[in-house]
Design a protein around this motif. Structure first.
Motif, PDB file in Angstrom:
ATOM      1  N   VAL A   1       0.760  -1.158   0.062  1.00  0.00           N
ATOM      2  CA  VAL A   1       0.044   0.032  -0.010  1.00  0.00           C
ATOM      3  C   VAL A   1       0.847   1.276  -0.188  1.00  0.00           C
ATOM      4  N   LEU A   2       0.505   2.234  -0.567  1.00  0.00           N
ATOM      5  CA  LEU A   2       1.077   3.580  -0.480  1.00  0.00           C
ATOM      6  C   LEU A   2       0.063   4.445   0.358  1.00  0.00           C
ATOM      7  N   LEU A   3       0.835   4.753   1.515  1.00  0.00           N
ATOM      8  CA  LEU A   3       0.010   5.693   2.659  1.00  0.00           C
ATOM      9  C   LEU A   3       0.402   6.882   1.993  1.00  0.00           C
ATOM     10  N   LEU A   4      -0.615   7.838   2.012  1.00  0.00           N
ATOM     11  CA  LEU A   4      -0.679   9.128   1.186  1.00  0.00           C
ATOM     12  C   LEU A   4      -1.276  10.244   2.367  1.00  0.00           C
ATOM     13  N   SER A   5      -0.858  11.246   2.746  1.00  0.00           N
ATOM     14  CA  SER A   5      -1.332  12.240   3.721  1.00  0.00           C
ATOM     15  C   SER A   5      -2.219  12.788   2.829  1.00  0.00           C
ATOM     16  N   ALA A   6      -3.002  13.587   3.813  1.00  0.00           N
ATOM     17  CA  ALA A   6      -3.995  14.471   3.344  1.00  0.00           C
ATOM     18  C   ALA A   6      -3.497  15.687   2.383  1.00  0.00           C
TER      19      ALA A   6
ATOM     20  N   CYS B   1       5.181  -1.177   2.043  1.00  0.00           N
ATOM     21  CA  CYS B   1       4.573   0.095   2.222  1.00  0.00           C
ATOM     22  C   CYS B   1       5.446   1.064   1.709  1.00  0.00           C
ATOM     23  N   ARG B   2       4.834   2.024   1.077  1.00  0.00           N
ATOM     24  CA  ARG B   2       5.447   3.273   0.618  1.00  0.00           C
ATOM     25  C   ARG B   2       4.441   4.484   1.388  1.00  0.00           C
ATOM     26  N   ALA B   3       5.406   5.682   1.718  1.00  0.00           N
ATOM     27  CA  ALA B   3       4.695   6.756   2.185  1.00  0.00           C
ATOM     28  C   ALA B   3       4.991   7.997   1.464  1.00  0.00           C
ATOM     29  N   ALA B   4       3.972   8.643   1.030  1.00  0.00           N
ATOM     30  CA  ALA B   4       4.003  10.121   0.592  1.00  0.00           C
ATOM     31  C   ALA B   4       3.466  11.120   1.333  1.00  0.00           C
ATOM     32  N   LEU B   5       4.046  12.305   1.351  1.00  0.00           N
ATOM     33  CA  LEU B   5       3.823  13.337   2.149  1.00  0.00           C
ATOM     34  C   LEU B   5       3.142  14.380   1.044  1.00  0.00           C
ATOM     35  N   ASP B   6       2.044  15.053   1.191  1.00  0.00           N
ATOM     36  CA  ASP B   6       1.816  16.107   0.462  1.00  0.00           C
ATOM     37  C   ASP B   6       1.933  17.445   0.891  1.00  0.00           C
ATOM     38  N   CYS B   7       2.852  18.144   0.035  1.00  0.00           N
ATOM     39  CA  CYS B   7       3.308  19.393   0.575  1.00  0.00           C
ATOM     40  C   CYS B   7       2.429  20.680  -0.069  1.00  0.00           C
ATOM     41  N   GLY B   8       1.271  20.285  -0.848  1.00  0.00           N
ATOM     42  CA  GLY B   8       0.623  21.463  -1.179  1.00  0.00           C
ATOM     43  C   GLY B   8       1.332  22.385  -2.252  1.00  0.00           C
ATOM     44  N   ASP B   9       1.268  23.633  -1.978  1.00  0.00           N
ATOM     45  CA  ASP B   9       2.074  24.695  -2.894  1.00  0.00           C
ATOM     46  C   ASP B   9       3.091  25.164  -1.881  1.00  0.00           C
ATOM     47  N   ALA B  10       3.791  24.427  -0.929  1.00  0.00           N
ATOM     48  CA  ALA B  10       4.710  25.173  -0.029  1.00  0.00           C
ATOM     49  C   ALA B  10       6.249  24.456  -0.092  1.00  0.00           C
ATOM     50  N   PRO B  11       7.060  25.025  -1.192  1.00  0.00           N
ATOM     51  CA  PRO B  11       8.433  24.546  -1.192  1.00  0.00           C
ATOM     52  C   PRO B  11       9.177  24.407   0.007  1.00  0.00           C
ATOM     53  N   GLY B  12       8.695  25.283   1.107  1.00  0.00           N
ATOM     54  CA  GLY B  12       9.755  25.368   2.179  1.00  0.00           C
ATOM     55  C   GLY B  12       9.268  24.172   3.081  1.00  0.00           C
ATOM     56  N   GLN B  13       7.946  23.724   3.047  1.00  0.00           N
ATOM     57  CA  GLN B  13       7.640  22.477   3.835  1.00  0.00           C
ATOM     58  C   GLN B  13       8.192  21.360   2.896  1.00  0.00           C
TER      59      GLN B  13
ATOM     60  N   ALA C   1      14.149  16.049   6.824  1.00  0.00           N
ATOM     61  CA  ALA C   1      13.454  15.106   8.003  1.00  0.00           C
ATOM     62  C   ALA C   1      13.473  13.746   7.623  1.00  0.00           C
ATOM     63  N   GLY C   2      13.952  13.511   6.358  1.00  0.00           N
ATOM     64  CA  GLY C   2      14.134  12.173   5.917  1.00  0.00           C
ATOM     65  C   GLY C   2      13.130  11.414   4.943  1.00  0.00           C
ATOM     66  N   LEU C   3      12.019  12.211   4.552  1.00  0.00           N
ATOM     67  CA  LEU C   3      11.102  11.797   3.681  1.00  0.00           C
ATOM     68  C   LEU C   3      11.555  11.585   2.319  1.00  0.00           C
ATOM     69  N   ARG C   4      11.143  10.605   1.692  1.00  0.00           N
ATOM     70  CA  ARG C   4      11.783  10.332   0.339  1.00  0.00           C
ATOM     71  C   ARG C   4      10.488  10.181  -0.794  1.00  0.00           C
TER      72      ARG C   4
ATOM     73  N   ARG D   1      -1.113  14.143  -6.959  1.00  0.00           N
ATOM     74  CA  ARG D   1      -1.484  12.969  -6.007  1.00  0.00           C
ATOM     75  C   ARG D   1      -1.769  11.580  -6.961  1.00  0.00           C
ATOM     76  N   PRO D   2      -1.687  10.434  -6.582  1.00  0.00           N
ATOM     77  CA  PRO D   2      -2.144   9.502  -7.388  1.00  0.00           C
ATOM     78  C   PRO D   2      -3.599   9.307  -6.916  1.00  0.00           C
ATOM     79  N   PRO D   3      -4.436   8.373  -7.727  1.00  0.00           N
ATOM     80  CA  PRO D   3      -5.564   8.004  -7.357  1.00  0.00           C
ATOM     81  C   PRO D   3      -5.476   7.388  -5.996  1.00  0.00           C
ATOM     82  N   ALA D   4      -6.559   7.809  -5.228  1.00  0.00           N
ATOM     83  CA  ALA D   4      -6.551   7.161  -3.679  1.00  0.00           C
ATOM     84  C   ALA D   4      -7.960   7.080  -2.729  1.00  0.00           C
TER      85      ALA D   4
END
Length: 156
Positions: free
Chosen positions: A44-49, A77-89, A96-99, A128-131
């Protein structure tokens, strides 16, 4: 239009999408644990909001994923963090090590963040991928777990 409870949406535009495990939007540890418990051998790919890098934060997302994967050893498992439109985030998440990150390609700093991600061996996706979104589904009920299981099983 995002994929809702139990609705699969056609993939658009990202190379390699066919090789991805099913994506599940998780907002809390219980949802991540349920997704891992119901995931098949493909994982599974765990995707943030959307935009969760700014609200939840990279460290909290990492901790949630780590706790869920510790409870389900051996489940791919893979995990993806959505950063919206915030390049600093996005840059903070890389530090922090997220890949695996999602960043709006309309963001003027997108090319620079993509270069930084490549430099540290990370992936930066422009969409974002379909989720399946666990948010509107009650996973304490059998019907909710069945919807998630159906999504994870995929077509066929």
């Amino acid at each position: 239009m995002g994929a809702g409870a139990g609705q699969r949406q056609e993939a658009r535009g990202r190379e390699g999408n066919a090789g991805l495990p099913p994506a599940v939007v998780v907002h809390a540890l219980a949802e991540a644990m349920a997704a891992l418990a119901l995931a098949g051998p493909g994982g599974v790919l765990l995707l943030s909001a959307p935009g969760a890098a700014g609200s939840l934060g990279a460290a909290a997302f990492q901790a949630m994923v780590a706790a869920a994967t510790e409870a389900a050893p051996g489940v791919p498992c893979r995990a993806a963090l959505d950063c919206g439109d915030a390049p600093g985030q996005a840059l903070a998440a890389l530090r922090a090590g997220l890949r695996l990150l999602v960043l709006d390609p309309g963001c003027p700093a997108f090319p620079a963040v993509r270069a930084a991600a490549a430099e540290c061996g990370a992936e930066l996706w422009p969409e974002r991928p379909p989720a399946f979104d666990c948010g509107p589904v009650d996973l304490t009920k059998r019907s909710g777990r069945n919807k998630l299981a159906l999504w994870l099983r995929g077509p066929g």
